[in-house]
Design a protein around this motif. Sequence first.
Motif, PDB file in Angstrom:
ATOM      1  N   THR A  33      -3.749 -29.307  36.305  1.00 38.64           N
ATOM      2  CA  THR A  33      -4.000 -30.726  35.057  1.00 38.64           C
ATOM      3  C   THR A  33      -5.640 -31.052  35.486  1.00 38.64           C
ATOM      4  O   THR A  33      -6.506 -31.290  35.029  1.00 38.64           O
ATOM      5  N   GLU A  34      -5.902 -31.637  36.888  1.00 36.80           N
ATOM      6  CA  GLU A  34      -7.027 -31.757  37.463  1.00 36.80           C
ATOM      7  C   GLU A  34      -7.855 -30.729  37.507  1.00 36.80           C
ATOM      8  O   GLU A  34      -9.005 -31.453  36.849  1.00 36.80           O
TER       9      GLU A  34
ATOM     10  N   GLY B 241      -7.912 -28.845  33.371  1.00 35.08           N
ATOM     11  CA  GLY B 241      -8.027 -29.642  32.557  1.00 35.08           C
ATOM     12  C   GLY B 241      -7.205 -29.580  30.942  1.00 35.08           C
ATOM     13  O   GLY B 241      -6.850 -29.714  30.520  1.00 35.08           O
TER      14      GLY B 241
ATOM     15  N   ASP C 158     -11.777 -23.624  35.888  1.00 28.81           N
ATOM     16  CA  ASP C 158     -11.803 -24.800  34.732  1.00 28.81           C
ATOM     17  C   ASP C 158     -11.579 -24.413  33.662  1.00 28.81           C
ATOM     18  O   ASP C 158     -11.531 -25.539  32.607  1.00 28.81           O
TER      19      ASP C 158
ATOM     20  N   ARG D 210     -10.287 -22.540  30.520  1.00 30.54           N
ATOM     21  CA  ARG D 210      -8.352 -23.168  29.901  1.00 30.54           C
ATOM     22  C   ARG D 210      -8.467 -21.151  29.006  1.00 30.54           C
ATOM     23  O   ARG D 210      -7.263 -20.921  30.117  1.00 30.54           O
TER      24      ARG D 210
END
Length: 400
Positions: free
Chosen positions: A230-231, A234, A289, A291
């Motif tokens: 998540t962090e 993303g 980073d 996806r």
Amino acid sequence: MGVVVPLPVFSLMLVVFGLTTGEFVIAGLVPDVAAGLSVSVPSAGLLVSAYAAGMIVGGPVLTALTARVGRKPLITGLVVVSVLGNLGSALAPGYAVLLLARFVAGLVVATFFAVAIATTTAMAPPGRQPSMIAKVALGMNLGIVLGTPLGTFVGHHFGWRSTFVAVAAITLLALLLVLRSVPAFPAAGASAAGELRVLADREVQLGILLTAVGNLGAVTVFTYIATLLTEFGGFAADAVPVLLLVYGAGAVLGNLLGGRLADRALMPSLAWMLAALAVTLLLFWIAGDNRVAAAILTFVLGALAFAIIPGMQTRVLTAAGAAPTLAIAVNASGFQLAAAFGGWLGGQLLTGAGAGALYPAAAAVTLAGLGIALAMLRRDSAGDRPQPLGARGLKSVDPQ
């Protein structure tokens, strides 16, 4: 018998499914637990370490002390403790009680795995021991593939406490099936001192060290995978259960592939897979980073993280022919040493350098595991190789 799983084996497999789900599901719930108890994410990550610490302590100690206890009553007692630990986790009024409950739930896991494998071997028809043990071990893979993402989904939508209630219910159901279907077997009859003597074997020590260090990088990342995805990646929080399913699918494939590679060339295959795992962790750092790349790498990470496990267990079992049951439990404790330290290490990195720093740090410790594997490979080449299982009077079984 084909692909049909006999009821006694299925009951043990279902217990393994519950225990595995209870162990790994917390990785997908760390942010939820942190928010619910008003603690930091690194503090919530230590719940993984608490469960691992229970396995580390309980594995060798309980296995040795219960060597003279009949297998069926021992299985019953171990599963009851696990159920109580998970119910305690669901009802915990605060962080300290939850930490203790996770430790208690973890105490019995390594010993149960060891006793379940010994019991399955005793129930299997002659020559069918490997296939029967593989069916029990399927519970571990299903716990990762189905249990962990489903438990994370339940936790996100009904609260993290409900996940532990579900784990306790599944494990209790499995216990009822065990009581109904698994025949009674006598204890192994060995003394605690005799069982513990295997720990003095140098090859066993090296095998456990390889398990602990070689798995450290992967379990450090997995402990905080929800936060990393998540962090750093993303992704939305709702995508985490799906990505855990992707990780679990890779784990199943990797487990099967790793076992076959270990059959052909044990230490060389372990060395190559550890090198590939380190590269994957570095690629996560570089491209995590993105996806699409992160989703692909999540699958690859799951595959490699579990591909190395069959060979590591085989190495320890080969070295510890005199006490295979305790060897399984102690090697599980070695894996949990990695999980316990990984929870602490990842928390320190999150607090200091940030989420992205976990990937290169995990790659570095994986390379340290590669160094141990290469040193063991050199020992083998010099003639210091453990005798094959059959030469030491053991039944040849698939440790997975």
